[in-house]
Write an enzyme that holds these catalytic residues in place. Sequence first.
Site, short mmCIF file in Angstrom:
data_model
loop_
_atom_site.label_atom_id
_atom_site.label_comp_id
_atom_site.label_asym_id
_atom_site.label_seq_id
_atom_site.Cartn_x
_atom_site.Cartn_y
_atom_site.Cartn_z
N GLY A 1 3.31 -1.86 2.41
CA GLY A 1 3.74 -0.52 2.01
C GLY A 1 2.88 0.61 2.53
O GLY A 1 2.58 1.55 1.80
N CYS B 1 -18.63 16.28 -9.47
CA CYS B 1 -19.23 17.59 -9.17
C CYS B 1 -20.01 17.44 -7.88
O CYS B 1 -20.87 16.57 -7.76
CB CYS B 1 -20.16 18.00 -10.31
N HIS C 1 -9.48 5.66 -0.62
CA HIS C 1 -9.22 7.11 -0.71
C HIS C 1 -9.54 7.67 -2.09
O HIS C 1 -9.07 8.74 -2.45
CB HIS C 1 -7.76 7.42 -0.33
N CYS D 1 -18.13 21.40 -14.69
CA CYS D 1 -19.25 20.47 -14.88
C CYS D 1 -20.25 21.12 -15.85
O CYS D 1 -20.24 22.34 -16.02
CB CYS D 1 -19.92 20.23 -13.52
N1 APR Z 1 8.43 -1.70 -0.40
C1 APR Z 1 7.76 -1.78 0.78
N2 APR Z 1 7.43 -0.71 1.53
C2 APR Z 1 7.80 0.50 1.07
C3 APR Z 1 8.51 0.67 -0.15
C4 APR Z 1 8.82 -0.49 -0.89
N3 APR Z 1 9.48 -0.44 -2.06
N4 APR Z 1 8.75 2.01 -0.31
C5 APR Z 1 8.21 2.63 0.75
N5 APR Z 1 7.64 1.73 1.59
C6 APR Z 1 6.91 1.99 2.82
C7 APR Z 1 7.48 3.08 3.70
O1 APR Z 1 8.41 2.53 4.64
C8 APR Z 1 6.21 3.60 4.41
O2 APR Z 1 5.95 2.86 5.60
O3 APR Z 1 5.62 2.44 2.43
C9 APR Z 1 5.09 3.33 3.40
C10 APR Z 1 4.59 4.57 2.70
O4 APR Z 1 3.99 5.37 3.68
P1 APR Z 1 3.26 6.73 3.27
O5 APR Z 1 4.13 7.48 2.32
O6 APR Z 1 2.80 7.37 4.53
O7 APR Z 1 1.99 6.25 2.40
P2 APR Z 1 0.61 5.68 2.93
O8 APR Z 1 0.83 4.83 4.16
O9 APR Z 1 -0.07 5.06 1.79
O10 APR Z 1 -0.18 7.02 3.35
C11 APR Z 1 -1.52 6.86 3.75
O11 APR Z 1 -1.79 9.26 3.67
O12 APR Z 1 -1.30 11.21 2.53
C12 APR Z 1 -2.30 10.29 2.81
O13 APR Z 1 -4.13 9.75 1.46
C13 APR Z 1 -2.74 9.63 1.53
O14 APR Z 1 -3.35 7.32 1.14
C14 APR Z 1 -2.35 8.16 1.71
C15 APR Z 1 -2.33 8.02 3.23
#
Ligand code: APR
Length: 244
Positions: free
Chosen positions: A188, A129, A121, A149
């Site tokens: 995560g 730019c 991402h 730019c």
């Molecule tokens: N240890 C393990 N897991 C964790 C912890 C932790 N300390 N803290 C949070 N989590 C888990 C949550 O339970 C959740 O399932 O991490 C996950 C975070 O999920 P999101 O906030 O949805 O993040 P992500 O999955 O990376 O989102 C994907 O969405 O907004 C877009 O581009 C953005 O890259 C991002 C994409």
Amino acid sequence: MQRLEIPERILRRLRSAKQVSVLTGAGVSAESGIPTFRGADGIWEKYDYRKLATPQGFEDDPRLVWEWYRLRQIEIGKARPNRAHEVIAEMERHYPSFSVLTQNIDGMHRRAGSRNVVELHGNIWRMRCDRDHTVIDLDAPVKDIPPLCQCGSIMRPDVVWFGEQMPLRETEEASRAARESEVILVVGTSAVVYPAAALPILTRNSGGSVIEINLEPTDITSYADLSLFGLAGEIMPALWRSIR
Ligand code: APR
């Protein structure tokens, strides 16, 4: 000290694997103090992603979008990699072939020492730019809002917004790594954003094992070979101690 219940066949596979991938999301950086997107105090609970993380939002108000990204750069600049990032970097030095496939734009994996990092991402420390394709690496939060730019156009954060495609090279590299890996660790991520969330399915369809590390069940839990629930900063070191 976390005591993990890992089935013997999965331990054997983790110890004998030649190629391993890890798919990470915002949860791997949560213990570094970087907020996640979803869940109780997630970023998208406070901010409207349509205004801040879409091409239309940027076209409507590039200044607002850059103010927000500068706030995140300042926040991320203060953060440090945590034990989960460090263990992932140690694992890369252990396995013959190891790929970090991250949805995160915070650059924490490289700061922890990971080398083979595929940023699905983009990266908050890079801006580009879209007129003359200049790319600028930042080593500090952006100064001018919005940054211009040399061709006169407004530069944009080099990140993937909602409604945009993942970069082609990274998509191909990540898909190949996922297909070829004997094990994929999924750390995560809520696994709701595609195509990143499909990567563990590629590993599974190629006969590989899927191991999920998360605070709570996700869509991946239904097909994972093993789900370890808890803090990534505690589970990853415990998992690594079981493997070495
Ligand atoms: N240890 C393990 N897991 C964790 C912890 C932790 N300390 N803290 C949070 N989590 C888990 C949550 O339970 C959740 O399932 O991490 C996950 C975070 O999920 P999101 O906030 O949805 O993040 P992500 O999955 O990376 O989102 C994907 O969405 O907004 C877009 O581009 C953005 O890259 C991002 C994409």
